[in-house]
Motif scaffolding. Structure first.
Motif, PDB file in Angstrom:
ATOM      1  N   GLU A 157      12.311 -15.420   5.443  1.00 31.73           N
ATOM      2  CA  GLU A 157      11.481 -16.426   4.970  1.00 31.73           C
ATOM      3  C   GLU A 157      12.300 -17.293   3.890  1.00 31.73           C
ATOM      4  OE1 GLU A 157       7.689 -14.657   3.458  1.00 31.73           O
ATOM      5  OE2 GLU A 157       7.025 -14.435   5.419  1.00 31.73           O
ATOM      6  N   PRO A 158      12.862 -16.777   2.986  1.00 27.56           N
ATOM      7  CA  PRO A 158      13.605 -17.543   1.966  1.00 27.56           C
ATOM      8  C   PRO A 158      15.018 -18.315   2.695  1.00 27.56           C
ATOM      9  CG  PRO A 158      14.321 -15.219   1.536  1.00 27.56           C
ATOM     10  CD  PRO A 158      13.000 -15.245   2.442  1.00 27.56           C
ATOM     11  N   LEU A 159      15.429 -17.728   3.825  1.00 28.02           N
ATOM     12  CA  LEU A 159      16.443 -18.416   4.522  1.00 28.02           C
ATOM     13  C   LEU A 159      15.663 -19.732   5.151  1.00 28.02           C
ATOM     14  CD1 LEU A 159      19.477 -17.581   4.953  1.00 28.02           C
ATOM     15  CD2 LEU A 159      18.691 -17.058   7.313  1.00 28.02           C
ATOM     16  N   LEU A 160      14.965 -19.581   5.836  1.00 28.08           N
ATOM     17  CA  LEU A 160      14.178 -20.566   6.594  1.00 28.08           C
ATOM     18  C   LEU A 160      13.696 -21.660   5.455  1.00 28.08           C
ATOM     19  CD1 LEU A 160      11.946 -18.743   8.962  1.00 28.08           C
ATOM     20  CD2 LEU A 160      13.930 -19.825   9.582  1.00 28.08           C
ATOM     21  N   ALA A 161      13.293 -21.348   4.534  1.00 27.65           N
ATOM     22  CA  ALA A 161      12.922 -22.500   3.316  1.00 27.65           C
ATOM     23  C   ALA A 161      14.241 -23.077   2.740  1.00 27.65           C
ATOM     24  CB  ALA A 161      12.261 -21.700   2.183  1.00 27.65           C
ATOM     25  N   LEU A 162      15.321 -22.602   2.743  1.00 32.98           N
ATOM     26  CA  LEU A 162      16.629 -23.221   2.649  1.00 32.98           C
ATOM     27  C   LEU A 162      17.003 -24.150   3.449  1.00 32.98           C
ATOM     28  CD1 LEU A 162      19.030 -20.366   1.064  1.00 32.98           C
ATOM     29  CD2 LEU A 162      18.140 -22.672  -0.214  1.00 32.98           C
ATOM     30  N   ALA A 163      16.782 -23.566   4.957  1.00 32.36           N
ATOM     31  CA  ALA A 163      17.043 -24.484   6.069  1.00 32.36           C
ATOM     32  C   ALA A 163      16.368 -25.843   6.093  1.00 32.36           C
ATOM     33  CB  ALA A 163      17.065 -23.492   7.225  1.00 32.36           C
ATOM     34  N   GLN A 164      15.090 -25.628   5.683  1.00 27.97           N
ATOM     35  CA  GLN A 164      14.254 -26.822   5.944  1.00 27.97           C
ATOM     36  C   GLN A 164      14.549 -27.746   4.889  1.00 27.97           C
ATOM     37  OE1 GLN A 164       9.891 -25.936   5.437  1.00 27.97           O
ATOM     38  NE2 GLN A 164       9.344 -27.511   6.218  1.00 27.97           N
ATOM     39  N   ARG A 165      14.919 -27.079   3.370  1.00 22.60           N
ATOM     40  CA  ARG A 165      15.249 -28.212   2.598  1.00 22.60           C
ATOM     41  C   ARG A 165      16.489 -28.872   2.712  1.00 22.60           C
ATOM     42  NH1 ARG A 165      16.384 -24.779  -2.504  1.00 22.60           N
ATOM     43  NH2 ARG A 165      14.258 -23.880  -1.596  1.00 22.60           N
ATOM     44  N   TYR A 166      17.356 -28.389   3.240  1.00 25.85           N
ATOM     45  CA  TYR A 166      18.730 -28.862   3.488  1.00 25.85           C
ATOM     46  C   TYR A 166      18.712 -29.360   5.012  1.00 25.85           C
ATOM     47  CZ  TYR A 166      20.250 -27.359  -1.269  1.00 25.85           C
ATOM     48  OH  TYR A 166      20.001 -26.794  -2.243  1.00 25.85           O
ATOM     49  N   LYS A 167      17.908 -29.266   5.579  1.00 23.91           N
ATOM     50  CA  LYS A 167      17.889 -29.730   7.228  1.00 23.91           C
ATOM     51  C   LYS A 167      19.080 -28.982   7.838  1.00 23.91           C
ATOM     52  CE  LYS A 167      15.605 -34.287   6.326  1.00 23.91           C
ATOM     53  NZ  LYS A 167      15.177 -33.685   4.907  1.00 23.91           N
ATOM     54  N   LEU A 168      18.960 -27.758   8.058  1.00 24.92           N
ATOM     55  CA  LEU A 168      20.121 -27.009   8.782  1.00 24.92           C
ATOM     56  C   LEU A 168      19.301 -26.267   9.769  1.00 24.92           C
ATOM     57  CD1 LEU A 168      21.803 -25.345   5.520  1.00 24.92           C
ATOM     58  CD2 LEU A 168      22.365 -27.542   6.964  1.00 24.92           C
ATOM     59  N   LYS A 169      20.278 -25.865  10.914  1.00 23.04           N
ATOM     60  CA  LYS A 169      19.440 -25.016  12.049  1.00 23.04           C
ATOM     61  C   LYS A 169      19.914 -23.444  11.638  1.00 23.04           C
ATOM     62  CE  LYS A 169      18.898 -28.434  15.078  1.00 23.04           C
ATOM     63  NZ  LYS A 169      17.456 -28.656  15.476  1.00 23.04           N
ATOM     64  N   VAL A 170      18.995 -22.884  12.256  1.00 24.76           N
ATOM     65  CA  VAL A 170      19.349 -21.329  11.729  1.00 24.76           C
ATOM     66  C   VAL A 170      19.565 -20.782  13.006  1.00 24.76           C
ATOM     67  CG1 VAL A 170      18.131 -19.293  11.004  1.00 24.76           C
ATOM     68  CG2 VAL A 170      18.004 -21.414   9.744  1.00 24.76           C
ATOM     69  N   ILE A 171      20.437 -19.859  13.397  1.00 22.41           N
ATOM     70  CA  ILE A 171      20.861 -18.824  14.479  1.00 22.41           C
ATOM     71  C   ILE A 171      20.710 -17.526  14.383  1.00 22.41           C
ATOM     72  CG2 ILE A 171      22.673 -18.771  16.403  1.00 22.41           C
ATOM     73  CD1 ILE A 171      22.852 -21.912  14.631  1.00 22.41           C
ATOM     74  N   GLU A 172      19.971 -16.838  14.908  1.00 18.12           N
ATOM     75  CA  GLU A 172      19.918 -15.483  14.842  1.00 18.12           C
ATOM     76  C   GLU A 172      20.966 -14.893  15.828  1.00 18.12           C
ATOM     77  OE1 GLU A 172      15.550 -13.672  14.283  1.00 18.12           O
ATOM     78  OE2 GLU A 172      15.353 -15.890  15.045  1.00 18.12           O
ATOM     79  N   ASP A 173      21.764 -14.137  15.080  1.00 17.05           N
ATOM     80  CA  ASP A 173      22.678 -13.379  16.032  1.00 17.05           C
ATOM     81  C   ASP A 173      21.821 -11.799  16.142  1.00 17.05           C
ATOM     82  OD1 ASP A 173      24.326 -11.317  17.079  1.00 17.05           O
ATOM     83  OD2 ASP A 173      26.078 -12.131  16.338  1.00 17.05           O
ATOM     84  N   ALA A 174      21.234 -11.575  17.194  1.00 16.35           N
ATOM     85  CA  ALA A 174      20.216 -10.415  17.540  1.00 16.35           C
ATOM     86  C   ALA A 174      20.811  -9.691  18.282  1.00 16.35           C
ATOM     87  CB  ALA A 174      18.765 -11.134  17.994  1.00 16.35           C
TER      88      ALA A 174
END
Length: 377
Positions: free
Chosen positions: A134-151
């Motif tokens: 959740e805090p990571l997605l908030a950062l990504a949204q604020r700075y317009k970044l993509k998030v890739i999950e290595d699952a």
């Protein structure tokens, strides 16, 4: 020797492979398509794109995220394919330190690494235990970044009741021989972006607009296709997909057994003061329990002792930013550099017997009893 990992396969997988061999269609085709559809439903996303490894999945996800020429914030505590995929895309890995308890990327340290060149954040759910998203997605949204999950470790795991691989822009899975869901080798990219999925399907097959199976569905084979960008030969074949379909149907059962073994280890090892055990945070609704990593300053001695008892161990992982190829991307990751020297992975796989769990536990207790006796003597 009790191995660290062992694939769990049975007659269903053997028959599924035989069915494909008898069908005459061995390449990427109906089984691959069925596996993609079933996997997307299981993860809870609109699209799943099958490839021949998690490395290929990471490569294509980062390429589709348009990271070339930019920076990707990542973890040093992972298998090298995670960060090689950044280099494949002519991007720069920016290493963020890890949490000492979970071994996951320390989300509180990510924002300080973001700059005008940052394109994405690449997280690894270490051992199948979720990163705090959740805090990571908030950062990504604020700075317009993509998030890739290595699952790669996280198949079937959950974060706040959401399946790992369904939370970021892309999820990347491994079906390597020792993973929770094994096809021998293979991978999957998950996303809710239809345009991204369309591009991924082209990129995995040389940049070709329609794969061979798709061109064979009409009454007459259609040989024509377009090639619009440079792609790769990364597609999954139907032999692997057939195994994957069976493994997917058994995944939750096998993960429950992994959870049971993890509980047994934790209950029976928690009294050893010199030992650190895996930690489950509240937001980790359901870990995938891919591995069981203990921490001890006597790591190398314990490993040798267990080897003498017929118990294999391993180290996950040597920090990527200490490898020569990554030295010029050096970043201050003091927690990772300190803690990796204490990490030891002990056996964990669904077919591990309770008697073998007992033997491993008693052997670890025996080691520390002897170590205390020697130090006091």
């Amino acid at each position: 020797m009790i191995p660290v990992f062992r694939p769990s396969v049975g007659e269903e997988e053997i028959e599924a492979v035989a069915e494909v061999l008898r069908s005459g269609w061995l390449g990427s085709g109906p089984k691959t398509e069925a596996f993609e559809e079933a996997f997307a439903r299981f993860i809870g996303v609109k699209h799943a794109v099958a490839v021949n490894s998690a490395t290929a999945a990471l490569h294509l996800a980062l390429k589709t995220a348009e990271v070339e020429g930019g920076e990707v914030i990542t973890t040093p505590m992972t298998f090298i394919s995670t960060n090689h995929a950044i280099l494949y895309n002519n991007a720069t890995p920016v290493f963020c330190d890890i949490e000492p308890e979970t071994l996951n990327i320390d989300v509180s340290k990510v924002e300080s690494l973001i700059n005008d060149r940052t394109r994405a954040i690449l997280v690894v759910h270490f051992g199948g235990y979720a990163v705090d998203m959740e805090p990571l997605l908030a950062l990504a949204q604020r700075y317009k970044l993509k998030v890739i999950e290595d699952a790669a470790h996280g198949c079937g795991g959950e974060y706040r009741s959401r399946r790992l691989g369904s939370i970021g822009n892309f999820g990347c899975f491994s079906f390597h021989a020792v993973k929770n869901l094994s096809c021998g080798d293979g991978g999957m990219i998950t996303t809710n972006d239809a345009n991204a999925a369309r591009r991924l399907r082209s990129l995995r097959w040389m940049g070709i607009s329609r794969d061979t199976w798709g061109r064979s569905q009409n009454t007459r084979y259609n040989w024509e296709y377009r090639v619009e960008e440079l792609g790769f030969k990364y597609q999954m074949n139907d032999i692997a997909a057939a195994i994957g379909l069976v493994q997917l149907s058994r995944l939750q059962e096998k993960n429950r057994r992994r959870e049971e073994i993890t509980r047994l280890f934790s209950e029976r090892l928690q009294g050893i003061e010199e030992l650190g055990l895996p930690v489950r945070k509240d937001y980790m609704t359901r870990p995938a329990y891919h591995n069981y990593v203990i921490r001890t300053k006597r790591r190398d001695e314990l490993s040798e002792f267990l080897k003498g008892k017929g118990i294999a161990t391993s180290v996950h992982y040597f920090p990527n930013n200490l490898y020569p190829i990554y030295r010029h991307f050096e970043a201050p990751t003091p927690v990772c550099h300190r803690i990796w020297k204490t990490l030891l992975t002990i056996p964990l796989f669904p077919d591990l017997k309770d008697s073998e769990v007992d033997y491993i536990v008693s052997s670890i207790h025996d080691f520390f009893i002897r170590a205390r006796r020697n130090s006091s003597g």
